[in-house]
Structures are given as C-alpha cells and as structure tokens.
Design a protein around this motif. Structure first.
Motif, mmCIF file in Angstrom:
data_model
loop_
_atom_site.group_PDB
_atom_site.id
_atom_site.type_symbol
_atom_site.label_atom_id
_atom_site.label_comp_id
_atom_site.label_asym_id
_atom_site.label_seq_id
_atom_site.Cartn_x
_atom_site.Cartn_y
_atom_site.Cartn_z
ATOM 1 N N GLU A 137 -4.382 9.167 12.407
ATOM 2 C CA GLU A 137 -5.545 8.287 12.259
ATOM 3 C C GLU A 137 -5.927 8.080 10.792
ATOM 4 O O GLU A 137 -6.670 7.166 10.464
ATOM 5 C CB GLU A 137 -6.745 8.835 13.044
ATOM 6 N N ASP A 138 -5.438 8.948 9.929
ATOM 7 C CA ASP A 138 -5.688 8.794 8.494
ATOM 8 C C ASP A 138 -4.661 7.907 7.806
ATOM 9 O O ASP A 138 -4.733 7.679 6.602
ATOM 10 C CB ASP A 138 -5.676 10.174 7.808
ATOM 11 N N ILE A 139 -3.676 7.450 8.567
ATOM 12 C CA ILE A 139 -2.596 6.643 7.984
ATOM 13 C C ILE A 139 -2.855 5.157 8.258
ATOM 14 O O ILE A 139 -3.149 4.780 9.390
ATOM 15 C CB ILE A 139 -1.230 7.021 8.610
ATOM 16 N N PHE A 140 -2.744 4.358 7.237
ATOM 17 C CA PHE A 140 -2.782 2.896 7.364
ATOM 18 C C PHE A 140 -1.457 2.353 6.853
ATOM 19 O O PHE A 140 -1.139 2.534 5.670
ATOM 20 C CB PHE A 140 -3.899 2.286 6.510
ATOM 21 N N LEU A 141 -0.694 1.686 7.716
ATOM 22 C CA LEU A 141 0.496 0.994 7.218
ATOM 23 C C LEU A 141 0.044 -0.290 6.526
ATOM 24 O O LEU A 141 -0.965 -0.894 6.904
ATOM 25 C CB LEU A 141 1.460 0.682 8.363
ATOM 26 N N THR A 142 0.810 -0.686 5.495
ATOM 27 C CA THR A 142 0.394 -1.834 4.673
ATOM 28 C C THR A 142 1.587 -2.724 4.328
ATOM 29 O O THR A 142 2.741 -2.300 4.465
ATOM 30 C CB THR A 142 -0.219 -1.346 3.341
ATOM 31 N N ALA A 143 1.294 -3.920 3.854
ATOM 32 C CA ALA A 143 2.337 -4.848 3.380
ATOM 33 C C ALA A 143 2.730 -4.473 1.959
ATOM 34 O O ALA A 143 2.373 -5.150 1.006
ATOM 35 C CB ALA A 143 1.827 -6.284 3.448
ATOM 36 N N GLY A 144 3.462 -3.393 1.812
ATOM 37 C CA GLY A 144 3.760 -2.835 0.489
ATOM 38 C C GLY A 144 2.572 -2.032 0.000
ATOM 39 O O GLY A 144 1.452 -2.182 0.518
ATOM 40 N N ALA A 145 2.800 -1.198 -0.989
ATOM 41 C CA ALA A 145 1.688 -0.428 -1.561
ATOM 42 C C ALA A 145 0.645 -1.364 -2.172
ATOM 43 O O ALA A 145 -0.550 -1.071 -2.159
ATOM 44 C CB ALA A 145 2.216 0.543 -2.616
ATOM 45 N N SER A 146 1.091 -2.508 -2.689
ATOM 46 C CA SER A 146 0.165 -3.450 -3.333
ATOM 47 C C SER A 146 -1.010 -3.795 -2.428
ATOM 48 O O SER A 146 -2.161 -3.822 -2.867
ATOM 49 C CB SER A 146 0.887 -4.761 -3.670
ATOM 50 N N ALA A 147 -0.715 -4.091 -1.161
ATOM 51 C CA ALA A 147 -1.783 -4.493 -0.238
ATOM 52 C C ALA A 147 -2.763 -3.350 -0.021
ATOM 53 O O ALA A 147 -3.973 -3.572 0.094
ATOM 54 C CB ALA A 147 -1.180 -4.951 1.094
ATOM 55 N N GLY A 148 -2.255 -2.123 0.008
ATOM 56 C CA GLY A 148 -3.134 -0.968 0.181
ATOM 57 C C GLY A 148 -4.038 -0.771 -1.029
ATOM 58 O O GLY A 148 -5.248 -0.566 -0.895
ATOM 59 N N VAL A 149 -3.452 -0.854 -2.208
ATOM 60 C CA VAL A 149 -4.227 -0.691 -3.442
ATOM 61 C C VAL A 149 -5.310 -1.767 -3.513
ATOM 62 O O VAL A 149 -6.480 -1.499 -3.827
ATOM 63 C CB VAL A 149 -3.299 -0.783 -4.680
ATOM 64 N N SER A 150 -4.946 -2.987 -3.179
ATOM 65 C CA SER A 150 -5.899 -4.091 -3.232
ATOM 66 C C SER A 150 -7.056 -3.845 -2.257
ATOM 67 O O SER A 150 -8.228 -4.021 -2.616
ATOM 68 C CB SER A 150 -5.159 -5.387 -2.898
ATOM 69 N N LEU A 151 -6.736 -3.421 -1.052
ATOM 70 C CA LEU A 151 -7.784 -3.141 -0.060
ATOM 71 C C LEU A 151 -8.740 -2.064 -0.565
ATOM 72 O O LEU A 151 -9.964 -2.229 -0.527
ATOM 73 C CB LEU A 151 -7.139 -2.710 1.268
#
Ligand SMILES: Cc1ncc(COP(=O)(O)O)c(C=O)c1O
Ligand SMILES: Cc1ncc(COP(=O)(O)O)c(C=O)c1O
Lengths: 476, 476
Positions: A137-151
C-alpha cells in the motif's frame, strides 16, 4: 481576436529550463537531419547523443533483456503463447500467464497506484534488498521516476513559499519541476574535490540562508547514485542526512534510479535510504524513487517506475492516490517492466543463464567505458574528472582559456555551452553543458554519458577536439 | 521531528476532486475483495465497474483489436517476426518492420513530442478526416488525452487569475486539473431538455459573471461528443462557438476523444473543431485532443493520445515542447497504439476483413446497449434519460423522494451519492453520482457506462433496484 503569446501564459512555465533536451539537443537533431543529404559537408558521419541516459537509442543500441521483452510480447498478444510454447522458456510463459490471469487485458486502465499484484512484488523486492518490511500500500507505480517526482513536488510545494533543498550539480528534472510549481530552490553544493561528496555543512548553510530569506524548507532531494556526478553516498553520510532531516523536519526525496549501476560495488556499495531510516528507527517522511529506465534494463521508452512512501500517514497517502487517479494509471507496459525488474529470473529457472549473461555484459561494458573515459579525460590538459563509481555519466571539469570565455560572453552564451556547441559541430558528439546541471560561478563542466559502443574512437574524437579547442583559443 | 500532515501540503491539492475514482470506486474495491470469501453474504456475485469508461477491464472484457496487438507484440520482441512470418498477415509484419526501422528499440526515449514518423501519420489522418492540411510539427503525442489536457491547462493558467470556461456536467479531469493549477472554473450549463445541447447564452452569462468577479477568461473547454452527456455538437453551434472565441479572445480546448463513438452517424455526425476553424478561416488558438482509450480500440492501459495545435505560434509551441521534454517522452506502447489508430488496415490489405468485423461488432454492441438502456431507464418512474447519440455513457436524471433527500442530508451526502451507494451495495453495479460531474442545484443524476456485456440482466438489476429504492423512501 488577439493571438496567444507567451506573455499570456503562466509565468512560472516561462522560467522552466531543461538542458538535457535544450539548445544542444535541438542542434543535434538539425545536424542529424543534415547528414541525410549527400552533400552535407559535415566533418563526421553520425551524431552521437551523449546528452541523455538513453541506452537503447539508435546508435548506442544497448540490447534489451530477452526475458522482459518476451514476457511483454505475450502480454500484448496472449494467443501467442500457443505459437511459442515449445520455443520460449517455460518461466517466460508462466510469468506472462500469471500476470495475465491477475491483470486481465493490458488494454484496461489498472488501479491508479498500479496493479496490486505488481505492487506486492515491488514490496517483496524492497524487503529482500533492505531486510526490512515493505507494505504494497506504500508503493505507487509511476510513468517513469519523473512522473513520481513531479507528483510529490506538486503536492509538497505551496507556490512561492516552500523551499526544496537540491544538490548542485543536479539532474534538471528538479529545477525544472520546482520552477513549474513555483517552489523555491535551496541549492547545496556537492564537493567535487572529494569525489562529489555530500557535505552536511553545505546543507546547513543553505538552511540558514532559507531562514534569512523567510523561505520555509520542506524537503531535501538526494540523488544516489548521483546524476550527473556518479557519486555514491557512504552510510555514515546517509545517517547524518537522516538526522538532519529529523532536526529540521524535512521530507527526504531519495532519487535512487541508478541503484543498480555500480561500477565498484566492493568499495562503493549502494544502501537505500529506506534501509537507513529503518535502521535508525527514524520517523522522517521519505519518498524513494526507482525506475526501469536505468540499471541494465534501460527500458526508458516504456515509462515505468515506482516510489515507496515511508513514514507517510494514511491521510497523505490518500491524497497522493487521489492525484494519481486524475491521470488514471501509469502505462501497463511500464508496469510489466517493473514486474520484470523486481522479479528477474532466478538461478534455477530456464531463462536465468541468458539473463545473467546479458546483464553481466552490460554491467561490464558500462564499467569498462566509464573507467577508460575517465582516465583518458584526466590525461588531457585542462580537464579533470571524478572517476564515477556509479550511474551512467562523467562530469568533467574544464579549465578554459580566457579567450574562449571572452568569446562566449560576446555570444551571450556560457563558456561550457560554447565548448559543447563546437564539440557537436566538429565531432557529432552531443553533450550537455554544466550550466544545465549547476556549478559554482566561474567553473565549467559538461556531462557525457558512458553509453557509446565504440569507446576508443569516441574518446579519441573527444581528445582531438579538446586539444584543437585549446589551441584555437591560445590555451596550448 | 513533526510528522507530515495534509496541513503542510499545497492547499490547491486538497481541493482537487475526482469522483470517477472516488468514494464509490473505493467502496467497489472493498466489495470486490469481500466477494473473495465464501461467506461474503452479499446479494450479488460480482462487482460491475460502470463508473469508468474502461472497455477492456475484467468483467466487461471488450476484446482488443488483433491488428494493433500483433503489431505491438512484434515491436516488443522483433525476433518474433521469424516465428510468426507464415502465421500472421503480411501487413502486420510490414507495419512492425516499418515502425521498427524508423524508431529502433521501443525501449528508448523517443522525441519528447513523440516519434516524428508517427506524428506524420497523425497529420495525414487529420487531413483525410477534415480536408484541410495538418503539420506534423503541430502534433504532440501524449500519455493519453489526460496528459495533454494537464499540460495545456498548466501552461494557460496563471494561478488564481485565469478563468477557464467548462461545461456542466463535465468530465472531472477538468475541474480536478483546474483545482490543481489554481485556475478559476467558469461553469456554463448544458441544456438537458434539449438533449444536452450547448447554449451560447449560458456561455455569455458565464463570461459576464467572470467580468463582474474580475477573473480573466482565457479558454473554453468543449467536450464533443460529450462526457457524461453523449451529446454531439451540430455544425451551426460549432461555428457560433468559434465566433464567440474570436470575440472574447478565448483559446478553444476541444476534447474529441469520443469522435469515433457515434451511434447514429447519419443524423448525428461528428465534425472536428479543426475543420470548422479552417472552414471559417478563423484565427482562434485551438488545441484538439484525441486518445486511443476510447472509440472501438479502448486501449486505455497503453496511455496513448495526441493533441494538435491550430493557430499556435512557434514561440508557444516551443514552450510546450520544453514542458513535454521535462517528463522525457510519452510511452512508446501508447505511441504505437496511436499509429495503429490513425492507420488502420485498408480494404485491400490482409488484416482488413478481421479488423472490420471486430470494429463493426464493437460499434454495434455499444449502439445496441446504449439504446436499450436509455429506453428501459426512461420507462421507470422518476427517471429520465437523454438517449445519447455518442460516447460511452448515459446520464439519467432522478426524481428522488423527499425522504431519500432528507436521509442523505442527515448522512452528509448528496442524494445521488446515497442512491449510488445503495445501488452498489445491492446489485454490485458501481456508477458515479451526478455531483461528480456537476448539475443544477436540487437536481440528481448518475452516470453509467454502456459497456456491460450481459445488458439484459444488467438493466433488470437497475430497474429492480430503482423500484425498491422508491418504495423504501415512499416514492411509489
Ligand atoms: C536522477 C534521475 N532521476 C530520474 C530520472 C527520470 O527517469 P525516468 O522518468 O525515465 O524514470 C532520471 C533520468 O535520466 C535521472 O537521471
Ligand atoms: C472526455 C474525456 N477526455 C479525456 C479522457 C482521458 O482519457 P485518456 O487519458 O485515457 O486518453 C477521458 C477518459 O475517460 C474522457 O472521458
């Protein structure tokens, strides 16, 4: 009707800079176009994109890992299993079947945090890496690390108020995203003379300055292994950083996308911040980013990655989920890529031998090229270069002749941009000037990737150009 | 160390709402989990996700198009061509080969605007659709239409100053993204009694109100065909809208992701805004969005789409490119999907017959279900429903008994949320309450997708529930 001009637009957007695909990259494209014509008159035969860590691009051609791609092909077209069942290894077929039965079609939106089964596998990977539990539940998959950093930056930054500590030099995703969301960059310099190490004193100085400027520091970005520096943090520094976050109530953003790119793992191993935070039993909020774009996978085009939340409340996590849901879900091809990253073939499985050979070859090539390039660059007059123990880059420092600096000033360009432009025009090698990553005033650097296959020829071109450049501007 | 709380975060983010994946969707997941246990005690066997236009999801199981997926499988694993060369149609093999020779590996980042060759194909598709030229340089491939909309709104909105006209009801991506970037929503109501038509008067009233409130209107969003309404604009209205944009210097954001979902194309055809703008020789700045998620492709999970810029200066386009480059590139699997969307098999090609059969079947099923559901819902007491000529949804209006409204108030929920929650708990059907899309005060709606395969059984469940609900609250 007035036409739309940039003066009508969000002023924050005008301030965004992203040098990796900036002036040099655009010029490189033009040259590549020009090379198509017979009478191009250029002094080189191909453009080599050393401006971006993009291992599988044309001309660099790092091969893909067979296991990942066979699984992906089966996910795209499940009836293929019938056709390849006696041709492809059983573990490939099993993996695709398992994922398919759980996910259904990869043409459907998944859960906005990513397929639950794949998040479980990520958590398991993290547990095995760190020796501490991880909750899917602590994991979020993302569209590359970039999308995660941006969020995460979008959520953390209250416009024009929130300060974010970033290393200098840094990967320009950070300055660009800070500009986009009107965050206040609080730069802390890495120490080049100590192999680009991270200095607590520098960070404390940046915090003191923020206080003076009435900026509220909310978070610190650490890139480990570093980009563009390739430096790897030792555990003592990591512990000190965590303590500093505790003291100043800082959120830690740990960009660990190069965690598998270790050239000398015996002397320079990787430790995750998640592990250190757990070891210290620290309550600091931590977001850790990973990606399928780097390592030996190099699957940049799939856009896959994840972040893990540590010490983040349910309430904040729910808010992140809400934001992730607005863009529906990360691409399934990236999610499948993440599954293959965190569950590679095991030694007793039929795909293992090939997978091992493929990954060993890529690791070895990166190690060899990095070392050779660092050594040869360091033998050049006016060049010094930390021999990166990790990541995919070198970040050499240039002593440039006064005349070159003057000419650059006349042209309204930074001196390293002048250098990089001439390098491109004379050799076809595209690098990024240090001004794109940040450096101390009066210093000049450039970043180049260690991905070019014909490394001997490549380094010779760099050397010849450099000597010619020095001569031209009276530096030899 | 203070823990991170939502009070520390960007206040704009707290205001974001996205009902499609909100309370109902989260509840649906819980129920789906609960159904796994033998003794679940629930009055239904499966949860049906009618909350989101996600045709290929489990339980809905709209089949993929064979052509697209065979091409995609070959792109994933090029050596597959050898294995399937006598088994798969020649046009599939040729397409994959052509794309591969141009692109190289799909594991590499592409150009940030998307693969140039695919952008050329998009431009050609638009030319054939509209009868007017289209320039590949005006095309940006995106990770679904969502990413395009988000980029354009981020660029257009100066926080707390810029007003954006949005239809009510609307697809909540718009209100969510406006909240995220602190844009000011300027709602204009669609006219339900006229089949959810767009009224110029409503828009003018919204503009007048903006003036009163000292908000600077910058752009207008039009969703055509509509979501959640399914309405399709006639050409006269489109011309009037373009003239209104001219008069008020508005940028037009045309969300045309449902352009291929036409249930009665003879009486309700689709015209693109690009075509109308060119016909009128209008200078208005226009961004047109398309996606591979809808139509009959339904390839939501790939995250593919594009937008076209019309009457946008080089300067503004360069800025969009810069922003696109920060997140590197859209997923290649989505880009390949776009290529197959804009270049389907042609009548003389070997894949054509199967492609035609597959797409006809899906079109027909959507048309049939939409009509049947609208008819049956309209026969229920207290329900009225525009029979959508397009898109994938119905948006029935409910007259709810006073007692139900009172109970909802007591629970602190909107009355349509109460209705939707009970529908979910009693039938397993998950819909989205009208409050998630917007409606006039005192009105109640819900949106449901027309994607369920067993439509007879599905509609009966809706009917039975509705009558029971009315009885329970004294409305029958
Ligand atoms: C330090 C660092 N973080 C994040 C990224 C983003 O990579 P991706 O979005 O492809 O995962 C990169 C890419 O070069 C990087 O160097
Ligand atoms: C009107 C409208 N626009 C845009 C989208 C976004 O779709 P995607 O991002 O999958 O292309 C949707 C999805 O449902 C939609 O209904």
């Amino acid at each position: 009707m007035r036409p739309l001009t940039t003066a009508d637009l969000n002023p924050a957007i005008l301030k965004v800079q992203y040098a990796v695909r900036g002036e040099l990259a655009i010029k490189a494209e033009e040259l590549r176009e020009k090379l198509q014509s017979e009478s191009h008159g250029l002094p080189f035969k191909k453009v080599i994109s050393s401006n971006i860590g993009n291992p599988q691009q044309k001309g660099l051609d790092q091969p893909f890992l067979t296991f990942t791609r066979q699984v992906a092909a089966l996910m795209e077209y499940p009836p293929l299993a019938e056709i390849v069942k006696d041709k492809w290894p059983q573990d490939v077929l099993d993996r695709a079947k398992e994922l398919q039965e759980d996910i259904g079609s990869i043409g459907a939106y998944s859960h906005s945090k990513g397929v639950p089964l794949i998040r479980k596998h990520v958590a398991k990977f993290i547990e095995e890496r760190d020796g501490y539990p991880s909750d899917p539940e602590d994991i979020f998959l993302t569209a590359g690390a970039s999308a995660g950093v941006s969020l995460i930056l979008n959520v953390l930054i209250t416009p024009n108020q929130t300060g974010i500590l970033i290393p200098i030099p840094q990967y320009p995703l950070y300055t660009a995203t800070l500009a986009q969301f009107s965050g206040v960059a609080l730069p802390y310099h890495l120490s080049e003379s100590e192999g680009w190490s991270t200095s607590l004193e520098e960070i404390k100085a940046a915090l003191a300055k923020a206080k003076q400027d009435s900026v509220m520091p909310r978070a610190i970005v650490v890139i480990n292994p570093g980009n563009p520096t390739g430096a790897i943090l030792d555990k003592t520094t990591m512990c000190n950083l965590v303590r500093l976050c505790e003291e100043h109530s800082l959120v830690l953003l740990a960009d660990e996308v190069y965690q598998a790119n270790l050239h000398r793992p015996d002397t320079h191993p990787f430790h995750s911040f998640k592990q250190v935070v757990r070891e210290l039993n620290s309550p600091i909020p931590l977001f850790s980013f990973h990606s399928i774009s780097k390592g030996v996978k190099g699957e940049c085009g799939r856009r896959g990655g994840y972040f893990e939340c540590t010490n983040i409340s349910d309430e904040v996590r729910a808010l992140l989920y809400k934001m992730a849901s607005v863009t529906l879900c990360p691409p399934l091809s990236g999610q499948i890529g993440v599954d293959c990253l965190v569950r590679p073939p095991r030694p007793n499985e039929p795909s293992y031998a090939l997978w091992k050979k493929e990954t060993d070859t890529i690791h070895e090539a990166l190690r060899h090229r990095t070392q050779l390039m660092a050594q040869r660059l360091n033998s050049l007059p006016g060049v010094s270069c930390v021999d990166s123990p990790g990541a995919l880059y070198l970040y050499p420092k240039l002593e440039l002749p006064d005349k070159a600096v003057e000419e650059a000033q006349k042209l309204g360009k930074s001196p390293d941009t002048l250098y990089a432009l001439q390098l491109l025009e004379e050799t076809g090698i595209c690098v990024v000037p240090g001004s794109g990553f940040g450096q101390k005033d009066g210093e000049h650097h450039y970043r180049l990737t260690c991905l070019c296959p014909g490394v001997e020829e490549y380094v010779s071109a760099l050397e010849n150009f450099h000597l010619k450049f020095l001569k031209k501007y009276g530096g030899l």
